[in-house]
Each structure stands twice: as C-alpha cells, then as structure tokens.
Design an enzyme around this catalytic site. Structure first.
Site, PDB file in Angstrom:
ATOM      1  N   SER A  16       0.861  -1.517  -0.246  1.00 45.96           N
ATOM      2  CA  SER A  16      -0.001  -0.191  -0.215  1.00 45.96           C
ATOM      3  C   SER A  16       0.643   1.221  -0.285  1.00 45.96           C
ATOM      4  O   SER A  16       2.118   1.043   0.584  1.00 45.96           O
ATOM      5  CB  SER A  16      -1.118  -0.054   0.960  1.00 45.96           C
ATOM      6  N   HIS A  17      -0.081   2.783  -0.423  1.00 43.64           N
ATOM      7  CA  HIS A  17       0.969   3.597  -0.052  1.00 43.64           C
ATOM      8  C   HIS A  17       1.095   4.250   1.391  1.00 43.64           C
ATOM      9  O   HIS A  17       1.988   4.334   1.407  1.00 43.64           O
ATOM     10  CB  HIS A  17       0.209   4.562  -0.957  1.00 43.64           C
ATOM     11  N   SER A  18       0.877   3.491   2.052  1.00 45.44           N
ATOM     12  CA  SER A  18       1.144   3.366   3.232  1.00 45.44           C
ATOM     13  C   SER A  18       1.220   1.880   3.703  1.00 45.44           C
ATOM     14  O   SER A  18       0.226   1.876   4.415  1.00 45.44           O
ATOM     15  CB  SER A  18       0.091   4.746   4.098  1.00 45.44           C
TER      16      SER A  18
ATOM     17  N   GLY B 172       3.936   6.559  -0.279  1.00 42.45           N
ATOM     18  CA  GLY B 172       4.067   6.591  -2.106  1.00 42.45           C
ATOM     19  C   GLY B 172       4.684   4.342  -1.749  1.00 42.45           C
ATOM     20  O   GLY B 172       4.397   3.469  -1.016  1.00 42.45           O
TER      21      GLY B 172
ATOM     22  N   ASP C 211      -2.304  -1.627  -3.960  1.00 38.11           N
ATOM     23  CA  ASP C 211      -3.116  -0.593  -4.146  1.00 38.11           C
ATOM     24  C   ASP C 211      -3.406  -0.011  -5.600  1.00 38.11           C
ATOM     25  O   ASP C 211      -3.500  -0.566  -6.452  1.00 38.11           O
ATOM     26  CB  ASP C 211      -3.279   0.166  -3.256  1.00 38.11           C
TER      27      ASP C 211
END
Lengths: 248, 128
Positions: free
Chosen positions: B8-10, B42, B66
């Site tokens: 995920s970006h987080s 990111g 994601d």
C-alpha cells in the site's frame, strides 16, 4: 566506436545536466503536480536524479552499465509512479546500448524506452501522461535519423520541439491514467507534470549534445557509425555519446 | 506454502489490511509493505522486493497492490526478486483480495495461480 573515456564523460555530463535542471525546476514541477496529482513530482525527480548522478559517477562499466545504473537509482530513490516508469524503462532499454553509442543504437534505446513506458503504464497518447511528450519525441528522433538522415544534434532538436508540442497538447486533455484521472474533468486545463519532466530531460540531452557534438560531422558519421575513418573519429565519438542519453 | 505480500502507499494501511486478512487465514505467510523510501506516502521497489523474498518459502508469492506506483513497483520487484518459484500480482481490490488470498493460501492444494484467482474473485464483491 567512441573511446570509453569520452563516452563516459559525455554520459555523466548529460546526467549532471538533467539533475541540475530538475533541481532548478523542482518547485515548478511540484506546482504542476499539486494542481492535478499528489504534489511530489518535483521532489521525486530531483531526489531521483541526484541519486542517479551519484551512483553513475561511481560506476566503472561501459555506457550500457552507466545508463542501467541511472535506471536502478531512479527506481530505488523515486517514491511515485515516476520511479518505475522512468527508472524501470531506462533499466530495460539500457541493453540496447551494449554495442556502444551510435545513432542507430540510440534510436533503438529510445524505442525500447518508449515501449516499456507504455507497457508498464498502460497509457496511450491522449491520456494526459508523459507518453504525450514521449511518443512525438521518439518518433521524430527515429524519423530524423533513419529517414531524413539528419545529424544527431538536429534530430534531437526536432525531438525536443516535438516533445514541447506534446506537453502543450496535454493542457486541454482530461486525464485517463495516473493520480490525475481521479479528478475527472477537474484535470482539464493543466499541463501534465510527467510530460513536462520528459520535455525538460530531452532539452538537457539536446544541450549536452550541442556541447559535445560537431553538427556537420555528426551527419556523415550517422551513416557509418561502426566504421569511422580516422579523421572522423573524434566527431563520431562525441556525436554518439551525447545522443545516447535520449530517453533518460 | 504460497506467500502473500500486501503493498500500500501507506505502511499502516498495509499492516491494517494484513491484520484483517490474518484473521481469516491465520496460518498464511503474509508480509505488509508500504510508504516511499523516505517513509512518506508512496511505495518502494526495494522494500517490496525484500518483502517478496521474506514471504517466499519456495512455494511462490502472490502480491496484492493498491494504486499506480504500487502496481508498477511490484512488477519490477518481481522481476528483480531472487524468487525461484512463481510470483504474481493479483488484479483485485487490495483488502478484499488479501482476505480471499489468505484463505486460499492455507488450503493444501493452493498454487500461485489458485491464490491469484481467489483474490481476483473479490472484484465481484458488491457492497450494496
């Protein structure tokens, strides 16, 4: 064709020019990206090419190895989608430079780079992405070298002009790919950040080529890059070097 | 066993998704990875590659992703990873796909292909 030292010098000059330009335009790119994206493109590209220059300078290999290092550094240092798009595509395309840097190998590099960007990003012209600047630049470069038999500097100049028109073309488009596509119609009226950074890079490759190449000799060399006569050797060397970074 | 990597970006989002998926597929090997190289929003190709290598015990790895750069960085990570067996990305919503994948991965006959398929079935889930 080129002696390895001159090839390396021109390559590192090109990477340094790109890194300097992206550092200078960092705020501009980030402003463009804050309008339709996640406001990190300037920071990401600056950080990426700073790492790329540092790693390229400490690479001992040939042109293909140096260019591959640039790609690897971008993939590792850039957090956004530009990392895999720029970096991953440069890594793949660098194999085209294994025979050295010459007009035809740089065309092959540019085409391989474009193909990988389109494949990885799944974007066509008109989706408001870097592809809108890249497709006209690469096609113009290829045609200028292979069909019009222009000197590489002139081919690169035409490619930069084409990329600039490509960037302007992104302004009225609604984004279909990338973060901007989530904005729908609100993405209309803005210049695409990735197309803009692509243009900046091509402009710096052109500036490097102008610095290293003799334009007149470049044309005659373009037709016989692998068998230079002794008198043309210097021009040929410089010629191939600077054009070799097309696509970075 | 087929390993699973959630990208995920987080990083916190990835960890939360793994927490939900692990409740259904408790014995599955699941790695969470997220955030850019500086810890911001990111993804990082290197971190994803390391997670793929950590999740692999020889049975292959399925990666759930994601947005945007997660997909592309996962593609490059798979190309670069020192994984002997298969590794594949599931075309699926990341949380629902991770739950399906975790459940399938714990079945004895699971393969990378069957886990990818199970995750992709999550595309059919309707909320209303």
């Amino acid at each position: 064709m080129a002696d390895a030292e001159t090839e390396r010098e021109a390559l590192l000059a090109a990477i340094a020019n790109v890194a300097d330009r992206l550092a200078a335009e960092r705020e501009y790119l980030t402003d463009l990206d804050s309008a339709i994206g996640d406001a990190d493109h300037g920071t990401n590209m600056d950080r990426g090419f700073e790492a790329a220059l540092e790693q390229a300078e400490s690479t001992d290999g040939d042109a293909a190895a140096i260019v591959k290092t640039v790609g690897t550094a971008l993939v590792s240092a850039v957090g956004g989608a530009s990392g895999p798009l720029y970096g991953g595509s440069i890594m793949s395309a660098s194999a085209e430079l294994e025979e050295g840097i010459a007009p035809e190998t740089t065309v092959a590099f540019a085409e391989a780079y474009l193909e990988k960007v389109q494949d990885r990003g799944d974007a066509q012209v008109g989706a408001k992405t870097m592809v809108d600047a890249l497709v006209p630049a690469v096609h113009t470069y290829k045609r200028s070298i292979e069909v019009d038999d222009l000197p590489p500097v002139e081919a690169l100049r035409k490619a930069a002009d084409a990329a600039e028109r490509g960037v302007a073309f992104t302004v009225p488009l609604r984004a279909k790919k990338g973060r901007a596509s989530y904005l729908g119609w609100r993405s209309v009226g803005h210049r695409d950040p990735g197309a803009t950074s692509t243009l900046l890079i091509v402009e710096e490759l052109l500036a490097t080529a102008e610095e290293f190449l003799d334009e007149v000799d470049g044309g005659s060399d373009a037709t016989a890059p692998t068998e230079p006569d002794i008198g043309a050797d210097d021009a040929e060397t410089e010629n191939g070097d600077a054009v070799g970074e097309e696509g970075e | 066993m087929v390993g699973i990597v959630v990208v995920s970006h987080s990083e916190r989002a990835a960890e939360g998704i793994v927490e939900v998926a692990a409740e259904m597929g408790g014995d599955a090997r699941i790695e969470a990875v997220g955030s850019d190289p500086d810890g911001g929003i990111g993804t990082s190709m290197d971190a994803i590659r390391e997670s793929i290598e950590a999740a692999d015990d020889g049975g292959g790895v399925v990666v759930l992703v994601d947005l945007g750069s997660a997909v592309m960085n996962a593609e490059i990570a798979i190309e670069e990873a020192a994984v002997e067996a298969d590794a594949g990305i599931a075309d699926a919503p990341v949380l629902e796909g991770a739950v399906n994948a975790a459940v399938e991965a714990t079945s004895e006959s699971a393969t990378v292909e069957s886990v990818v398929e199970a995750a992709a079935e999550a595309r059919e889930y309707r909320k209303l």
